[in-house]
Write an enzyme that holds these catalytic residues in place. Structure first.
Site, mmCIF file in Angstrom:
data_model
loop_
_atom_site.group_PDB
_atom_site.id
_atom_site.type_symbol
_atom_site.label_atom_id
_atom_site.label_comp_id
_atom_site.label_asym_id
_atom_site.label_seq_id
_atom_site.Cartn_x
_atom_site.Cartn_y
_atom_site.Cartn_z
ATOM 1 N N TYR A 183 4.546 -9.146 15.859
ATOM 2 C CA TYR A 183 4.805 -8.084 14.872
ATOM 3 C C TYR A 183 5.416 -6.870 15.582
ATOM 4 C CZ TYR A 183 3.645 -3.982 12.018
ATOM 5 O OH TYR A 183 3.705 -2.782 11.336
ATOM 6 N N GLU A 193 1.952 0.290 17.070
ATOM 7 C CA GLU A 193 1.845 -0.970 17.816
ATOM 8 C C GLU A 193 2.969 -1.121 18.848
ATOM 9 O OE1 GLU A 193 -0.027 -3.753 18.137
ATOM 10 O OE2 GLU A 193 -1.658 -3.075 16.865
ATOM 11 N N GLN A 227 0.830 -1.208 0.000
ATOM 12 C CA GLN A 227 0.000 0.000 0.000
ATOM 13 C C GLN A 227 0.868 1.264 0.000
ATOM 14 O OE1 GLN A 227 -3.613 1.202 2.724
ATOM 15 N NE2 GLN A 227 -1.741 1.743 3.809
ATOM 16 N N THR A 241 5.941 1.602 14.024
ATOM 17 C CA THR A 241 4.488 1.465 14.188
ATOM 18 C C THR A 241 3.984 1.907 15.560
ATOM 19 O OG1 THR A 241 2.720 -0.188 14.380
ATOM 20 C CG2 THR A 241 4.936 -0.973 14.754
HETATM 21 P P1 NAP Z 1 1.825 -3.859 3.039
HETATM 22 O O1 NAP Z 1 0.775 -3.341 2.107
HETATM 23 O O2 NAP Z 1 1.598 -5.148 3.769
HETATM 24 O O3 NAP Z 1 3.186 -3.979 2.212
HETATM 25 C C1 NAP Z 1 4.288 -4.702 2.683
HETATM 26 C C2 NAP Z 1 5.295 -4.823 1.574
HETATM 27 O O4 NAP Z 1 6.405 -5.621 2.054
HETATM 28 C C3 NAP Z 1 4.764 -5.530 0.320
HETATM 29 O O5 NAP Z 1 5.296 -4.900 -0.812
HETATM 30 C C4 NAP Z 1 5.346 -6.931 0.462
HETATM 31 O O6 NAP Z 1 5.546 -7.592 -0.765
HETATM 32 C C5 NAP Z 1 6.697 -6.598 1.074
HETATM 33 N N1 NAP Z 1 7.332 -7.767 1.661
HETATM 34 C C6 NAP Z 1 6.798 -8.628 2.565
HETATM 35 N N2 NAP Z 1 7.680 -9.609 2.848
HETATM 36 C C7 NAP Z 1 8.779 -9.366 2.089
HETATM 37 C C8 NAP Z 1 10.013 -10.035 1.938
HETATM 38 N N3 NAP Z 1 10.287 -11.160 2.598
HETATM 39 N N4 NAP Z 1 10.940 -9.500 1.085
HETATM 40 C C9 NAP Z 1 10.658 -8.370 0.384
HETATM 41 N N5 NAP Z 1 9.492 -7.693 0.488
HETATM 42 C C10 NAP Z 1 8.582 -8.189 1.335
HETATM 43 O O7 NAP Z 1 2.177 -2.787 4.162
HETATM 44 P P2 NAP Z 1 1.881 -1.211 4.176
HETATM 45 O O8 NAP Z 1 0.553 -1.003 4.788
HETATM 46 O O9 NAP Z 1 2.214 -0.635 2.860
HETATM 47 O O10 NAP Z 1 2.930 -0.733 5.270
HETATM 48 C C11 NAP Z 1 4.256 -0.339 4.894
HETATM 49 C C12 NAP Z 1 5.169 -0.429 6.103
HETATM 50 O O11 NAP Z 1 4.654 0.398 7.146
HETATM 51 C C13 NAP Z 1 5.278 -1.827 6.705
HETATM 52 O O12 NAP Z 1 6.595 -1.973 7.174
HETATM 53 C C14 NAP Z 1 4.315 -1.802 7.869
HETATM 54 O O13 NAP Z 1 4.702 -2.723 8.870
HETATM 55 C C15 NAP Z 1 4.471 -0.370 8.329
HETATM 56 N N6 NAP Z 1 3.296 0.163 9.003
HETATM 57 C C16 NAP Z 1 2.104 0.188 8.341
HETATM 58 C C17 NAP Z 1 0.999 0.732 8.985
HETATM 59 C C18 NAP Z 1 -0.351 0.766 8.298
HETATM 60 O O14 NAP Z 1 -1.344 1.023 8.997
HETATM 61 N N7 NAP Z 1 -0.427 0.560 6.980
HETATM 62 C C19 NAP Z 1 1.125 1.274 10.271
HETATM 63 C C20 NAP Z 1 2.354 1.214 10.911
HETATM 64 C C21 NAP Z 1 3.447 0.685 10.244
HETATM 65 P P3 NAP Z 1 4.430 -8.562 -1.440
HETATM 66 O O15 NAP Z 1 3.617 -7.645 -2.317
HETATM 67 O O16 NAP Z 1 5.288 -9.512 -2.191
HETATM 68 O O17 NAP Z 1 3.658 -9.209 -0.341
HETATM 69 O O1 G4F Z 2 -6.835 -3.685 10.461
HETATM 70 P P1 G4F Z 2 -6.110 -4.444 11.493
HETATM 71 O O2 G4F Z 2 -5.766 -5.847 11.183
HETATM 72 O O3 G4F Z 2 -4.825 -3.580 11.823
HETATM 73 P P2 G4F Z 2 -3.873 -3.557 13.106
HETATM 74 O O4 G4F Z 2 -3.810 -4.854 13.788
HETATM 75 O O5 G4F Z 2 -4.274 -2.385 13.933
HETATM 76 O O6 G4F Z 2 -2.440 -3.310 12.440
HETATM 77 C C1 G4F Z 2 -2.237 -2.334 11.435
HETATM 78 O O7 G4F Z 2 -1.883 -1.109 12.042
HETATM 79 C C2 G4F Z 2 -0.647 -1.122 12.766
HETATM 80 C C3 G4F Z 2 -0.405 0.287 13.316
HETATM 81 O O8 G4F Z 2 -1.222 0.523 14.430
HETATM 82 C C4 G4F Z 2 0.456 -1.506 11.805
HETATM 83 F F1 G4F Z 2 1.638 -1.475 12.450
HETATM 84 C C5 G4F Z 2 0.200 -2.866 11.213
HETATM 85 O O9 G4F Z 2 1.217 -3.137 10.233
HETATM 86 C C6 G4F Z 2 -1.139 -2.844 10.517
HETATM 87 O O10 G4F Z 2 -1.054 -2.020 9.379
HETATM 88 O O11 G4F Z 2 -6.940 -4.447 12.845
HETATM 89 C C7 G4F Z 2 -7.469 -3.253 13.414
HETATM 90 C C8 G4F Z 2 -8.364 -3.598 14.576
HETATM 91 C C9 G4F Z 2 -7.731 -4.569 15.562
HETATM 92 O O12 G4F Z 2 -8.038 -4.133 16.859
HETATM 93 C C10 G4F Z 2 -8.442 -5.903 15.322
HETATM 94 O O13 G4F Z 2 -8.548 -6.750 16.445
HETATM 95 O O14 G4F Z 2 -9.517 -4.289 14.067
HETATM 96 C C11 G4F Z 2 -9.812 -5.398 14.913
HETATM 97 N N1 G4F Z 2 -10.597 -6.374 14.143
HETATM 98 C C12 G4F Z 2 -11.853 -6.759 14.466
HETATM 99 N N2 G4F Z 2 -12.296 -7.679 13.596
HETATM 100 C C13 G4F Z 2 -10.215 -7.007 13.032
HETATM 101 C C14 G4F Z 2 -11.286 -7.846 12.686
HETATM 102 N N3 G4F Z 2 -9.065 -6.959 12.308
HETATM 103 C C15 G4F Z 2 -9.005 -7.742 11.192
HETATM 104 N N4 G4F Z 2 -7.876 -7.688 10.435
HETATM 105 N N5 G4F Z 2 -10.034 -8.585 10.819
HETATM 106 C C16 G4F Z 2 -11.204 -8.665 11.543
HETATM 107 O O15 G4F Z 2 -12.102 -9.432 11.194
#
Ligand code: NAP
Ligand code: G4F
Length: 349
Positions: A160, A138, A21, A136
């Site tokens: 994580y 988290e 994303q 994060t």
């Molecule tokens: P995402 O959509 O899950 O993207 C993760 C990326 O990492 C994908 O391109 C995936 O490739 C790649 N990847 C996974 N395993 C890999 C490996 N072994 N080698 C090389 N590439 C690999 O995550 P995002 O939402 O864009 O988030 C970007 C970063 O921000 C992540 O580090 C996430 O933990 C961090 N973050 C996200 C959030 C959020 O709410 N979105 C919040 C806090 C932190 P594939 O396409 O091949 O799976």
């Molecule tokens: O959308 P989630 O799976 O995201 P979560 O666990 O908050 O993690 C995301 O945000 C983090 C930053 O705060 C990132 F670091 C991490 O990489 C990722 O992008 O869940 C959000 C909330 C949770 O509390 C979960 O328990 O939604 C609750 N939930 C309730 N029902 C669910 C569901 N989550 C998922 N995925 N699926 C459900 O059916």
């Protein structure tokens, strides 16, 4: 090993996780700013194909197949790209999955970050290459402080978050030990229409549209009471870029400062398609009905609960506002509207 850099006014960025994303939004942002962008993607990339990231059609975009476990390939890519900026977005980013695959999660998220930092050092790029780490919210886990800021103690509650804790501290360590320009963006949840379905926002908006169109009967969810600070991914990648434009490296909380429950998210998304939800019952027996028809549309399923989790996240982005001039432009309601609208448009095809 010392790498030689060319003299060029054009900035070169390297993005890991470019198929994800944030990688999709960030590559567009940087290409629009005139950067040359190198993207690292897995040969086995499962979640997205090349065609989903429009950036790859840009002449200034170069992609490299590499896994974050492959140190020698990382070295070769860095040596070829000689990036001014690295954005480390690659991760096993799903919290629920991390309980099932804790070792793999640590391998990619913790050691993958270390490999990149070591590659910078090995190539002698410490003074050239600025590094952004996707940390994060988290990390805060079941924090006693609300909202959480850069001084709030960490207390991670899942594999994580623990893997990301290592990555956070190894970044701080390399910044202090080797005087490298390394920033942690402590990112709270950020979403978009290209968020994968295994995150709750997209799961909900897609299901709402399918239920509206008569293609799905019910939506099964886990913890409806969990509260999260949800922002828009397009806003968050700007904060990543801003951090690397400063003269001094630092760590920043990136969040909206608002929190909403999963229940709020469900109600608001259904309202967007003209359905009002009425709730009844408690805990695992909680159900959501269509207020007009009485039909049960939402039920709780234990399989979507986590063994342990924080019930409340809300970040304080004051430092990012003050030092980076960053403010989130999209609020929760605009975000959910955007996602529902996108899913409605897709449902037409
Ligand atoms: P995402 O959509 O899950 O993207 C993760 C990326 O990492 C994908 O391109 C995936 O490739 C790649 N990847 C996974 N395993 C890999 C490996 N072994 N080698 C090389 N590439 C690999 O995550 P995002 O939402 O864009 O988030 C970007 C970063 O921000 C992540 O580090 C996430 O933990 C961090 N973050 C996200 C959030 C959020 O709410 N979105 C919040 C806090 C932190 P594939 O396409 O091949 O799976
Ligand atoms: O959308 P989630 O799976 O995201 P979560 O666990 O908050 O993690 C995301 O945000 C983090 C930053 O705060 C990132 F670091 C991490 O990489 C990722 O992008 O869940 C959000 C909330 C949770 O509390 C979960 O328990 O939604 C609750 N939930 C309730 N029902 C669910 C569901 N989550 C998922 N995925 N699926 C459900 O059916």
């Amino acid at each position: 090993m010392e790498a030689k850099s060319g003299d060029s006014l054009t900035k070169i960025a390297l993005i890991t996780g470019v198929t994800g994303q944030d990688g999709t939004y960030l590559s567009k942002l940087l290409l629009d700013k005139g950067y040359v962008v190198h993207g690292i993607q897995r040969a086995s990339s499962s979640t997205r194909t090349e065609s989903k990231n429009e950036s790859i059609k840009n002449i200034n975009y170069h992609f490299h197949f590499c896994d974050m476990t492959d140190y020698s390939k990382i070295i070769r890519i860095l040596q070829e790209a000689l990036p001014d900026e690295i954005y480390n977005l690659a991760a096993q980013s799903n919290v629920q999955t991390s309980f099932d695959r804790p070792e793999y999660t640590a391998e990619i998220n913790a050691l993958g970050t270390l490999r990149l930092l070591e590659a910078i050092r090995t190539l002698g790029l410490e003074k050239k290459t600025k590094f952004f780490q996707a940390s994060t919210g988290e990390l805060f886990g079941n924090s006693l402080e609300t909202p959480q800021n850069e001084n709030t103690p960490f207390n991670p509650l899942n594999p994580y978050a623990v893997s990301k804790l290592y990555a956070f501290w190894i970044c701080v360590n390399y910044r202090e030990a080797y005087d490298m320009f390394v920033c942690n963006g402590i990112l709270f949840n950020h979403e978009s229409p290209i968020r994968p379905d295994n995150f709750v926002t997209r799961k909900v908006t897609k299901a709402v549209v399918k239920i509206k169109e008569g293609l799905q009967d019910k939506l099964y969810l886990g913890n409806l009471n969990a509260k999260r600070d949800w922002g828009f991914a397009g806003d968050y990648v700007e904060a990543m870029w801003l951090m690397l434009q400063k003269d001094q490296p630092d760590d920043y909380v990136i969040a909206t400062g608002e929190t909403h429950s999963v229940k709020d998210l469900v109600e608001f998304a259904f309202r967007e398609v003209g359905i009002d939800i009425e709730w009844e019952g408690k805990g695992l027996d909680k159900k959501g009905r269509n207020a007009s028809t009485g039909e049960i549309l939402i039920e709780v399923d234990l399989q979507f609960y986590r063994p342990i989790e924080s019930s409340l996240f809300v970040g304080d982005p004051s430092k990012a506002k003050e030092k980076l001039g960053w403010v989130p432009r999209t609020n929760f309601y605009e975000l959910v509207k955007m996602m529902v609208k996108n899913d409605l448009e897709f449902a037409k095809y």
